[in-house]
Design an enzyme around this catalytic site. Structure first.
Site, PDB file in Angstrom:
ATOM      1  N   GLU A 138      -2.798  11.534   3.457  1.00 38.59           N
ATOM      2  CA  GLU A 138      -3.536  10.942   4.575  1.00 38.59           C
ATOM      3  C   GLU A 138      -3.322  11.774   5.831  1.00 38.59           C
ATOM      4  O   GLU A 138      -2.215  12.240   6.110  1.00 38.59           O
ATOM      5  CB  GLU A 138      -3.071   9.502   4.829  1.00 38.59           C
ATOM      6  CG  GLU A 138      -3.945   8.791   5.852  1.00 38.59           C
ATOM      7  CD  GLU A 138      -3.589   7.316   6.027  1.00 38.59           C
ATOM      8  OE1 GLU A 138      -2.462   6.935   5.697  1.00 38.59           O
ATOM      9  OE2 GLU A 138      -4.466   6.575   6.518  1.00 38.59           O
ATOM     10  N   GLU A 142       0.869  -1.186   0.000  1.00 33.98           N
ATOM     11  CA  GLU A 142       0.000   0.000   0.000  1.00 33.98           C
ATOM     12  C   GLU A 142       0.897   1.224   0.000  1.00 33.98           C
ATOM     13  O   GLU A 142       1.923   1.242   0.682  1.00 33.98           O
ATOM     14  CB  GLU A 142      -0.874  -0.022   1.263  1.00 33.98           C
ATOM     15  CG  GLU A 142      -1.682   1.239   1.471  1.00 33.98           C
ATOM     16  CD  GLU A 142      -2.545   1.189   2.743  1.00 33.98           C
ATOM     17  OE1 GLU A 142      -3.043   0.103   3.109  1.00 33.98           O
ATOM     18  OE2 GLU A 142      -2.715   2.248   3.365  1.00 33.98           O
TER      19      GLU A 142
HETATM   20  C1  LIG Z   1      -2.406  14.233  12.874  1.00 33.44           C
HETATM   21  O1  LIG Z   1      -2.955  14.506  14.127  1.00 33.44           O
HETATM   22  C2  LIG Z   1      -2.849  13.438  15.062  1.00 33.44           C
HETATM   23  C3  LIG Z   1      -3.471  13.921  16.316  1.00 33.44           C
HETATM   24  O2  LIG Z   1      -4.783  14.243  16.082  1.00 33.44           O
HETATM   25  C4  LIG Z   1      -1.409  13.054  15.292  1.00 33.44           C
HETATM   26  O3  LIG Z   1      -1.355  11.924  16.109  1.00 33.44           O
HETATM   27  C5  LIG Z   1      -0.751  12.765  13.972  1.00 33.44           C
HETATM   28  O4  LIG Z   1       0.621  12.571  14.160  1.00 33.44           O
HETATM   29  C6  LIG Z   1      -0.946  13.908  13.004  1.00 33.44           C
HETATM   30  N1  LIG Z   1      -0.427  13.519  11.743  1.00 33.44           N
HETATM   31  C7  LIG Z   1       0.367  14.287  11.045  1.00 33.44           C
HETATM   32  C8  LIG Z   1       0.777  13.755   9.738  1.00 33.44           C
HETATM   33  O5  LIG Z   1       0.711  15.368  11.446  1.00 33.44           O
END
Ligand SMILES: *[C@@H]1O[C@H](CO)[C@@H](O)[C@H](O)[C@H]1NC(C)=O
Ligand SMILES: *[C@@H]1O[C@H](CO)[C@@H](O)[C@H](O)[C@H]1NC(C)=O
Length: 342
Positions: free
Chosen positions: A167, A162
């Site tokens: 995302e 994948e």
């Molecule tokens: C997106 O947010 C979540 C918390 O809500 C966090 O755990 C995650 O690392 C974040 N992802 C990115 C790509 O920043």
């Protein structure tokens, strides 16, 4: 008095030609343009060329995808609808201006705990290594409870791999680019330069750990609200048996060769993510026969547990119940093109 020598090449190129009419050294400027054009032509000849094989456009898009209507395998609070229902309820359609829209039901008031209608679509065609995918988005979904993704995946997960291109969850301001494999695959300690930073180097699903190997892009224009506010942009990725590389180009910085339909990845700047093949990862083994997928799920295995930490109010189930939370939970796609390396 400014002399021509103090002009930078970039400034010269940005001036209209009439502004240069009175300047001396026109010959050297012409020479510069000539050398520049020659270099561009040469690099194009040296690198591989790419032929457009699939154009998912405003006429063909919905005929080139199947609608997945099973239960969400990632446990989201969604009911994935079929093609007819998607068109009837305005979840998947082509706008008057040709933009392809994929969204979540933003009309129906629900009770907390009820599931909301959404989309999960898989390309009918499957792809192997040797292709370049160029997706141009005006905007992408974000908001409390949302977990959108643009990805490619093979059957019998994780055996055939994948690749997650876009995302994130809730109100994330950064994008996560992830690779998952069934066969052994790790990112090497020394990687070529990337814009994204590594947040996990184990690509293989092993001992119950299925987080994959991933890069996060910290610039807020790469995901969600920040992405949408500057008009989106292009996510491009090339998948060969040597490497999988992903680039993000914001709206104002899309390479001309992409706009011209003659993409030349050899000439593009530093990728956001690189998954190299080699001793530590057999890309030919790890990634096979991928469908292109777009889906928007809600809560579920990632957006659910991360909900409170994202600064979202109440519970994720309460967010799902309120349709006003999903007004901007939409992919607005300008184009999606797949080119085959020649
Ligand atoms: C997106 O947010 C979540 C918390 O809500 C966090 O755990 C995650 O690392 C974040 N992802 C990115 C790509 O920043
Ligand atoms: C649909 O796409 C075609 C081909 O790219 C383009 O010429 C046409 O203008 C688009 N239609 C609309 C309504 O934008």
């Amino acid at each position: 008095m400014i002399t021509t020598q103090s002009f930078s090449a970039a400034l010269l190129l940005s001036l209209p030609l009439t502004a240069l009419a009175g300047l001396p050294h026109q010959g050297s400027l012409r020479r510069y343009h000539y050398d520049h054009a020659k270099k561009a032509a040469l690099s194009r000849r040296n690198g591989p060329t790419f032929k457009l094989v699939d154009d998912y456009n405003n006429q063909t898009f919905f005929d080139m995808f199947d609608f997945f209507t099973d239960k969400d395998p990632t446990n989201g609070m969604v009911t994935f609808v079929g093609k007819e229902e998607a068109q009837k309820s305005g979840l998947g359609f082509v706008q008057d201006d040709g933009t392809i829209v994929l969204g979540v039901d933003d009309q129906t008031v629900l009770q907390p705990g009820q599931f909301r209608k959404s989309l999960h679509i898989n390309s009918k065609k499957k792809y192997d290594a040797g292709n370049l995918f160029i997706a141009d988005f005006w905007s992408m979904p974000h908001g409390c409870g949302t977990w959108p993704a643009y990805w490619t995946v093979g059957d019998q997960w994780p055996q055939n791999g994948e690749i997650d291109i876009i995302e994130g969850v809730n109100e994330n301001t950064s994008n996560q680019i992830t690779a998952h494999t069934g066969s052994s695959c790790v990112l090497p300690n020394t990687l070529a330069k990337t814009v994204g930073r590594v947040v996990g180097n184990q690509c293989q699903t092993i001992n119950g750990d299925n987080r994959g190997c991933a890069f996060v892009t910290d610039d807020s224009i790469t995901y969600g609200h920040g992405f949408n506010m500057q008009g989106g942009g292009v996510y491009a990725h090339i998948w060969t048996t040597d490497a999988i590389k992903v680039w993000f180009f914001p709206r104002g910085q899309i390479p001309q060769d992409i706009a011209d339909g003659n993409p030349n990845p050899d000439g593009w700047p530093t990728p956001a993510a690189i998954f190299p093949g080699g001793d530590q990862c057999d890309l030919a083994q790890g990634f096979k026969q991928h469908n292109i997928v777009f889906d928007i799920t809600l809560c579920g295995d990632w957006a659910g547990p991360a909900y409170a930490a994202s600064g979202c109010p109440g519970t994720c189930a309460q967010a799902v119940a309120d349709p006003s939370n999903f007004k901007v939970a939409k992919f607005k796609i300008a184009s999606l093109k797949v080119y085959k390396q020649q």
